[in-house]
Write a protein that holds these residues in place. Sequence first.
Motif, PDB file in Angstrom:
ATOM      1  N   TYR A   1      -5.145  -0.038   1.870  1.00 25.04           N
ATOM      2  CA  TYR A   1      -5.189   0.421   3.248  1.00 25.04           C
ATOM      3  C   TYR A   1      -6.448  -0.146   4.085  1.00 25.04           C
ATOM      4  CZ  TYR A   1      -0.982   3.283   3.283  1.00 25.04           C
ATOM      5  OH  TYR A   1       0.456   3.739   3.088  1.00 25.04           O
ATOM      6  N   ARG A   2      -7.512  -0.247   3.473  1.00 26.13           N
ATOM      7  CA  ARG A   2      -8.546  -1.235   4.075  1.00 26.13           C
ATOM      8  C   ARG A   2      -8.383  -2.437   4.405  1.00 26.13           C
ATOM      9  NH1 ARG A   2     -12.930   1.906  -0.007  1.00 26.13           N
ATOM     10  NH2 ARG A   2     -13.059   3.988   0.975  1.00 26.13           N
TER      11      ARG A   2
ATOM     12  N   ALA B   1       1.101  -1.199  -0.065  1.00 26.20           N
ATOM     13  CA  ALA B   1      -0.048  -0.139  -0.037  1.00 26.20           C
ATOM     14  C   ALA B   1       1.013   1.288  -0.091  1.00 26.20           C
ATOM     15  CB  ALA B   1      -0.935   0.011   1.149  1.00 26.20           C
TER      16      ALA B   1
ATOM     17  N   TYR C   1       1.063   4.217  -2.777  1.00 27.16           N
ATOM     18  CA  TYR C   1       0.844   5.635  -2.529  1.00 27.16           C
ATOM     19  C   TYR C   1       1.966   6.434  -2.982  1.00 27.16           C
ATOM     20  CZ  TYR C   1      -0.177  10.132   0.029  1.00 27.16           C
ATOM     21  OH  TYR C   1      -0.582  11.137   0.516  1.00 27.16           O
TER      22      TYR C   1
ATOM     23  N   SER D   1      -3.382   6.716  -5.826  1.00 31.92           N
ATOM     24  CA  SER D   1      -3.813   6.907  -4.522  1.00 31.92           C
ATOM     25  C   SER D   1      -5.259   5.819  -4.325  1.00 31.92           C
ATOM     26  CB  SER D   1      -4.180   8.331  -4.213  1.00 31.92           C
ATOM     27  OG  SER D   1      -5.162   8.916  -5.146  1.00 31.92           O
ATOM     28  N   ALA D   2      -5.860   5.865  -5.511  1.00 29.45           N
ATOM     29  CA  ALA D   2      -7.022   5.121  -5.494  1.00 29.45           C
ATOM     30  C   ALA D   2      -6.808   3.774  -5.028  1.00 29.45           C
ATOM     31  CB  ALA D   2      -7.740   5.294  -6.701  1.00 29.45           C
TER      32      ALA D   2
ATOM     33  N   SER E   1      -3.998   2.661  -3.478  1.00 27.97           N
ATOM     34  CA  SER E   1      -3.645   2.445  -1.996  1.00 27.97           C
ATOM     35  C   SER E   1      -4.500   2.564  -1.134  1.00 27.97           C
ATOM     36  CB  SER E   1      -2.582   3.538  -1.863  1.00 27.97           C
ATOM     37  OG  SER E   1      -3.091   4.956  -1.989  1.00 27.97           O
ATOM     38  N   VAL E   2      -5.732   3.264  -1.255  1.00 31.29           N
ATOM     39  CA  VAL E   2      -6.885   3.441  -0.328  1.00 31.29           C
ATOM     40  C   VAL E   2      -7.356   2.048  -0.240  1.00 31.29           C
ATOM     41  CG1 VAL E   2      -9.221   4.230  -0.037  1.00 31.29           C
ATOM     42  CG2 VAL E   2      -7.303   5.762  -0.606  1.00 31.29           C
TER      43      VAL E   2
END
Length: 207
Positions: free
Chosen positions: A95-96, A79, A83, A88-89, A91-92
């Motif tokens: 991260y979840r 992740a 980033y 970023s999309a 990586s989000v």
Amino acid sequence: MLNSDQTKKRLRVLIERQKSDCAVSKRDLRAVLTKEEFEAYEDNWQSHKEFEEGMRKAPDGLLDYLALLKSADALTGRAEKMYAKGNSARSVVLYREVQAKYERAYENLREALSTDSSLAMWLDRNFNFTSNEMPDLTAEDAPRLRYGRSLNKQGGNSKKMKIKDLKLTTLEDKLADLMKTKHQGKEEQASIGTKNIFEILSRSRDD
């Protein structure tokens, strides 16, 4: 061979050297310790090394947690790379998934500790498995092996004793014992002196 006063003087010098991170050799220790005291020092160091070696080997009760933790850590790395690349999309999303993995790891740890609370001694921080509160779902906040190699482990509980620490403690204890012996000797002399005075006074009254 050093007498008591010479030994105390030498001990103070060695203590200051050790506090200044200057080398204190085994030869230095032998000069101020008895044979039994030096052997006890070496036995203590060997026991400590064996203890640390044993603590590096995770007990069976923590193996599942550590496997889940490793998986969560690996996904955290992915992740972070996403980033850093500007995705970023993606990586989000990762991260979840990371948070879900840490949550599963914490639940596993809670179950392990509720079964065997002694497993907590292998961890680098407190983990209140009786509370609904969990650490943050991040690599930095996840409990680690106390003597593990993870860069995210906490330093407070995982501080290792170094041989210089044991040398300093050994020297300070020896000096304290000598000072105590000297103090006791003075008290005994004072007691004998007082006794002699009473005997002299008693004889004077009898005369």
